[in-house]
Design an enzyme around this catalytic site. Structure first.
Site, PDB file in Angstrom:
ATOM      1  CD  GLU A   1      45.517   6.535 101.836  1.00 29.40           C
ATOM      2  OE1 GLU A   1      44.836   7.250 102.596  1.00 29.40           O
ATOM      3  OE2 GLU A   1      46.685   6.193 102.105  1.00 29.40           O
TER       4      GLU A   1
ATOM      5  CG  ASP B   1      47.211  12.390 107.622  1.00 34.93           C
ATOM      6  OD1 ASP B   1      48.141  13.075 108.108  1.00 34.93           O
ATOM      7  OD2 ASP B   1      46.952  11.228 108.015  1.00 34.93           O
TER       8      ASP B   1
ATOM      9  CE1 TYR C   1      46.924  11.429 103.224  1.00 34.08           C
ATOM     10  CE2 TYR C   1      44.893  10.292 102.633  1.00 34.08           C
ATOM     11  CZ  TYR C   1      46.153  10.287 103.218  1.00 34.08           C
ATOM     12  OH  TYR C   1      46.634   9.135 103.773  1.00 34.08           O
TER      13      TYR C   1
END
Length: 299
Positions: A46, A147, A129
């Site tokens: 991520e 996102d 997020y």
């Protein structure tokens, strides 16, 4: 946001079925990836995927996790090693944030990436997020994950807009209202919404004929109007301070001991003032160090 034309939960099974048949085969979606790296692998992926295309991330992710398969292993590295390994992924501050997060995970959580969203948010470099993505995709918890791709799908399907507005907390509320109550189904729905935005409901050339929720899309129902795009524009890379910063880091990564005479670092850069700004900003960010007339990656 206005409700779509059918109850939200009727959309989830359609998207789940589409996702099973169409999801890209990406390393962080494979069962053995989670078995080997757990939530740490999810967290690293991520970090790397922020503002960086998937195709560039994959080889870097594999090399990174081979070198540092756990937070504890990475916590033993030096900042210079971390910046060097980050290579040309862009936005190199992410490398130092990930490094600091690894140290924090090691010291505060016995080397285990936390599951709790608030605990994740307390780590360096982690926002709404990333915290929810780790909790959902690594641990299977029930949270909305939003996102840029998800926001685009919601803007079009729910609001009839061609592009989403700037990111806001209300996006999490809107996504929460769409989530199935079952944890496993909600995780699939989160992933499916992201995948739909990344591969079908794209920003410039959406493939609407391939969209599994076309019949429920408010934008399609209103004739695909151009409602404008008021999102902040990213500055052009060519000729920017970002490009100069990247050139400085590239020269130091290639240098012996990651060290060069300060005056020799990109000495032929076209704009001396921009070169100096780039070096000053890198020092301020902790990405390089100036010592005795030398510039080096951080020790």
């Amino acid at each position: 946001m206005a409700a779509i034309s059918t109850p939200p939960l009727t959309v989830a099974p359609v998207l789940a079925h589409w996702y099973r048949d169409n999801a890209r085969d990406l390393p962080w979606r494979r069962p053995h990836f989670h078995e080997q790296f757990g939530a740490w692998g999810t967290l690293v992926s991520e970090f790397m995927l922020q503002q960086t295309p998937v195709s560039r991330v994959i080889p870097h992710l594999e090399a990174w996790l081979e070198r540092w398969p756990t937070p504890a292993r990475m916590a033993q590295a030096t900042p210079a090693e971390v910046v060097q390994q980050w290579s040309n992924l862009g936005y190199p501050r992410r490398a130092l944030w990930l490094y600091r997060a690894a140290i924090e995970i090691t010291e505060r959580h016995d080397g285990v990436v936390p599951r709790d969203v608030d605990a994740l948010l307390a780590l360096s470099g982690i926002g709404d997020y990333t915290a929810r993505a780790v909790a959902v995709f690594a641990y299977g918890d029930h949270h909305p994950v939003v996102d840029t791709n998800t926001r685009r799908v919601m803007a079009r399907a729910l609001e009839g807009k061609s592009q989403p507005g700037a990111a806001a907390r209300r996006d999490l509320t809107a996504m929460s209202e769409l989530l199935p109550t079952d944890r496993e189904h909600s995780a699939i729905f989160n992933a499916a919404m992201m995948e739909l935005g990344a591969t079908v409901c794209t920003s410039r050339t959406p493939k609407c004929a391939q969209c599994p929720i076309l019949a429920q899309c408010a934008w399609a129902a209103s004739g695909y109007p151009d409602t404008g795009d008021d999102r902040p524009r990213q500055a052009r890379y060519e000729g920017s301070d970002r490009q100069a910063r990247g050139a400085v880091l590239k020269s130091l990564r290639a240098a012996h001991d990651n060290t060069l005479l300060l005056d020799s670092v990109i000495h032929d850069w076209g704009e001396p003032a921009q070169r100096d700004r780039a070096i000053d900003s890198l020092i301020a960010d902790g990405l390089v160090e100036a010592v005795d007339g030398m510039l080096r990656l951080p020790r």
